[in-house]
Design a protein around this motif. Sequence first.
Motif, PDB file in Angstrom:
ATOM      1  N   GLY A  25       4.513 -12.644 -11.748  1.00  0.00           N
ATOM      2  CA  GLY A  25       6.047 -12.878 -11.567  1.00  0.00           C
ATOM      3  C   GLY A  25       6.691 -12.128 -10.367  1.00  0.00           C
ATOM      4  O   GLY A  25       7.282 -12.597  -9.867  1.00  0.00           O
ATOM      5  N   GLU A  26       6.325 -10.952 -10.182  1.00  0.00           N
ATOM      6  CA  GLU A  26       6.755  -9.856  -9.189  1.00  0.00           C
ATOM      7  C   GLU A  26       6.052 -10.568  -7.689  1.00  0.00           C
ATOM      8  O   GLU A  26       6.889 -10.942  -6.929  1.00  0.00           O
ATOM      9  CB  GLU A  26       6.374  -8.646  -9.194  1.00  0.00           C
ATOM     10  CG  GLU A  26       6.894  -7.584  -8.303  1.00  0.00           C
ATOM     11  CD  GLU A  26       8.380  -7.188  -8.634  1.00  0.00           C
ATOM     12  OE1 GLU A  26       9.102  -7.262  -7.767  1.00  0.00           O
ATOM     13  OE2 GLU A  26       8.659  -6.524  -9.900  1.00  0.00           O
ATOM     14  N   VAL A  31       0.847  -1.122   0.041  1.00  0.00           N
ATOM     15  CA  VAL A  31      -0.069  -0.059  -0.056  1.00  0.00           C
ATOM     16  C   VAL A  31       0.889   1.445  -0.003  1.00  0.00           C
ATOM     17  O   VAL A  31       0.674   2.227  -0.905  1.00  0.00           O
ATOM     18  CB  VAL A  31      -0.998   0.013   0.966  1.00  0.00           C
ATOM     19  CG1 VAL A  31      -1.572   1.385   1.303  1.00  0.00           C
ATOM     20  CG2 VAL A  31      -1.836  -1.027   1.119  1.00  0.00           C
ATOM     21  N   LEU A  32       1.724   1.140   0.805  1.00  0.00           N
ATOM     22  CA  LEU A  32       2.688   2.563   1.072  1.00  0.00           C
ATOM     23  C   LEU A  32       3.465   2.594  -0.379  1.00  0.00           C
ATOM     24  O   LEU A  32       3.792   3.835  -0.837  1.00  0.00           O
ATOM     25  CB  LEU A  32       3.547   2.557   2.264  1.00  0.00           C
ATOM     26  CG  LEU A  32       2.771   2.185   3.714  1.00  0.00           C
ATOM     27  CD1 LEU A  32       3.876   1.866   4.794  1.00  0.00           C
ATOM     28  CD2 LEU A  32       2.328   3.644   3.753  1.00  0.00           C
ATOM     29  N   ALA A  33       4.207   1.415  -0.771  1.00  0.00           N
ATOM     30  CA  ALA A  33       5.067   1.665  -1.881  1.00  0.00           C
ATOM     31  C   ALA A  33       4.279   1.924  -2.973  1.00  0.00           C
ATOM     32  O   ALA A  33       4.632   2.890  -3.849  1.00  0.00           O
ATOM     33  CB  ALA A  33       5.726   0.275  -2.232  1.00  0.00           C
ATOM     34  N   ALA A  65       3.189   5.755  -7.319  1.00  0.00           N
ATOM     35  CA  ALA A  65       2.319   6.456  -8.187  1.00  0.00           C
ATOM     36  C   ALA A  65       2.602   8.021  -8.235  1.00  0.00           C
ATOM     37  O   ALA A  65       2.258   8.538  -9.159  1.00  0.00           O
ATOM     38  CB  ALA A  65       0.933   5.823  -7.858  1.00  0.00           C
ATOM     39  N   LEU A  66       2.618   8.414  -7.123  1.00  0.00           N
ATOM     40  CA  LEU A  66       2.841   9.799  -6.879  1.00  0.00           C
ATOM     41  C   LEU A  66       4.102  10.261  -7.711  1.00  0.00           C
ATOM     42  O   LEU A  66       4.180  11.365  -8.332  1.00  0.00           O
ATOM     43  CB  LEU A  66       2.938  10.217  -5.425  1.00  0.00           C
ATOM     44  CG  LEU A  66       1.760  10.348  -4.698  1.00  0.00           C
ATOM     45  CD1 LEU A  66       1.975  10.767  -3.258  1.00  0.00           C
ATOM     46  CD2 LEU A  66       0.858  11.408  -5.039  1.00  0.00           C
ATOM     47  N   MET A  67       5.222   9.575  -7.535  1.00  0.00           N
ATOM     48  CA  MET A  67       6.347   9.740  -8.243  1.00  0.00           C
ATOM     49  C   MET A  67       6.259   9.497  -9.760  1.00  0.00           C
ATOM     50  O   MET A  67       6.754  10.523 -10.553  1.00  0.00           O
ATOM     51  CB  MET A  67       7.527   8.490  -7.978  1.00  0.00           C
ATOM     52  CG  MET A  67       8.895   9.045  -8.578  1.00  0.00           C
ATOM     53  SD  MET A  67       9.943   7.788  -8.014  1.00  0.00           S
ATOM     54  CE  MET A  67       9.932   7.493  -6.123  1.00  0.00           C
ATOM     55  N   THR A  72       2.378  -0.539 -11.909  1.00  0.00           N
ATOM     56  CA  THR A  72       1.276  -1.874 -11.950  1.00  0.00           C
ATOM     57  C   THR A  72       1.705  -2.944 -11.232  1.00  0.00           C
ATOM     58  O   THR A  72       1.129  -3.782 -10.703  1.00  0.00           O
ATOM     59  CB  THR A  72       1.381  -2.183 -13.337  1.00  0.00           C
ATOM     60  OG1 THR A  72       0.875  -0.838 -14.187  1.00  0.00           O
ATOM     61  CG2 THR A  72       0.186  -3.156 -13.579  1.00  0.00           C
ATOM     62  N   SER A  73       3.187  -3.347 -11.307  1.00  0.00           N
ATOM     63  CA  SER A  73       3.795  -4.563 -10.504  1.00  0.00           C
ATOM     64  C   SER A  73       3.523  -4.289  -8.941  1.00  0.00           C
ATOM     65  O   SER A  73       3.227  -5.098  -8.249  1.00  0.00           O
ATOM     66  CB  SER A  73       4.998  -4.552 -10.785  1.00  0.00           C
ATOM     67  OG  SER A  73       5.077  -5.070 -12.269  1.00  0.00           O
ATOM     68  N   ALA A  74       3.769  -3.085  -8.500  1.00  0.00           N
ATOM     69  CA  ALA A  74       3.730  -2.815  -7.019  1.00  0.00           C
ATOM     70  C   ALA A  74       2.401  -2.845  -6.583  1.00  0.00           C
ATOM     71  O   ALA A  74       1.907  -3.505  -5.590  1.00  0.00           O
ATOM     72  CB  ALA A  74       4.400  -1.279  -6.632  1.00  0.00           C
ATOM     73  N   GLY A  75       1.383  -2.586  -7.639  1.00  0.00           N
ATOM     74  CA  GLY A  75       0.015  -2.612  -7.116  1.00  0.00           C
ATOM     75  C   GLY A  75      -0.694  -4.338  -6.942  1.00  0.00           C
ATOM     76  O   GLY A  75      -1.274  -4.485  -6.257  1.00  0.00           O
ATOM     77  N   GLY A  76       0.238  -4.752  -8.035  1.00  0.00           N
ATOM     78  CA  GLY A  76      -0.318  -6.335  -8.339  1.00  0.00           C
ATOM     79  C   GLY A  76       0.297  -7.114  -7.122  1.00  0.00           C
ATOM     80  O   GLY A  76      -0.500  -7.896  -6.543  1.00  0.00           O
ATOM     81  N   VAL A  77       1.488  -6.856  -6.489  1.00  0.00           N
ATOM     82  CA  VAL A  77       1.718  -7.213  -5.142  1.00  0.00           C
ATOM     83  C   VAL A  77       1.029  -6.844  -3.905  1.00  0.00           C
ATOM     84  O   VAL A  77       0.445  -8.030  -3.219  1.00  0.00           O
ATOM     85  CB  VAL A  77       3.321  -6.867  -5.159  1.00  0.00           C
ATOM     86  CG1 VAL A  77       3.904  -7.491  -3.627  1.00  0.00           C
ATOM     87  CG2 VAL A  77       4.250  -7.434  -5.902  1.00  0.00           C
TER      88      VAL A  77
END
Length: 300
Positions: free
Chosen positions: A78-79, A44-46, A51-53, A183-188
């Motif tokens: 995969g992530e 959530v944090l990452a 996304a802001l970055m 997208t990958s971070a959101g998937g995780v």
Amino acid sequence: MISDNMRGAGLMMAAMAAFTLNDTALKALAGEVPLFQLLFIRGVLATGALALMAYGMKALKFTMSRRDLLWVSLRAVGEASAAYFYLTALFNMPIANATAILQALPLTVTLGAALFMGMPFGWRRGLTIVVGFLGVLLIVRPGTEGFNIYSVYALLSVLCVTLRDLATRMISSAVPSMTVTVTSAGGVMAFFGVLQASAEWSPMEFRDFAILLTATTCIVAGYAFSVMVMRVGDISFVAPFRYTGLIWALILGWLVFGDWPQPLTLLGSAIIVGSGIYMLYREATLGRKLYKRNLARGGR
């Protein structure tokens, strides 16, 4: 004046340091906070920070072709799978061992590209991969007391990261790198959010939150440095500096957890690193030859 190559090397080393510090912080919470809960909160944090970055860089573009959407989704799978297998292994084995096994990635990606993407594959590449895998065997040592299910998890994490990287190669340049990362971070985040939904939520102390926030800051910094490093310097010069992550793992494993690898593990790590560096050098050499050949043909 710092050259682009030296700047790229510095960014690569910074990225590896950040990723290893993230691993160290999460490992420090092993047994205190459930893995699914840790990765969901970190996700959530990452994801929010990335996304802001990306928004600030005007690099968010979620409209893409079906083909790109397929590969971006596969990369996220995969992530998430790699995060589960790698961190489960990391929580139950020395950080240097887990990190060293992950250094076989350039070898597995080269093999995967040859098997599934039709990339050229000669005897030199084949021999380098075999030697590198022998180094992995020296670390996991199947058949000995030190070999257990977590050694298998570490190996599975390499396969999952290989899937992630091969999928990344298939994504067209029309999709910004930061969009892929977000997208990958959101998937995780979503993957571990679903798993955590059916599990009991464990209360966290201030110390736990502080360590988790440190891990999140490091993973975001690692992603940011990874994106930046692709924009400066010659990749053939910069790429070998990814192995500095193993040096960080050795130092932090000793300082934080009191772990120091056995001689066979150090030997296996050296073999993996040597094989990987040779593979990167070989790829760069062939790439330059191909470029010159195409340039010569274009000039006729």
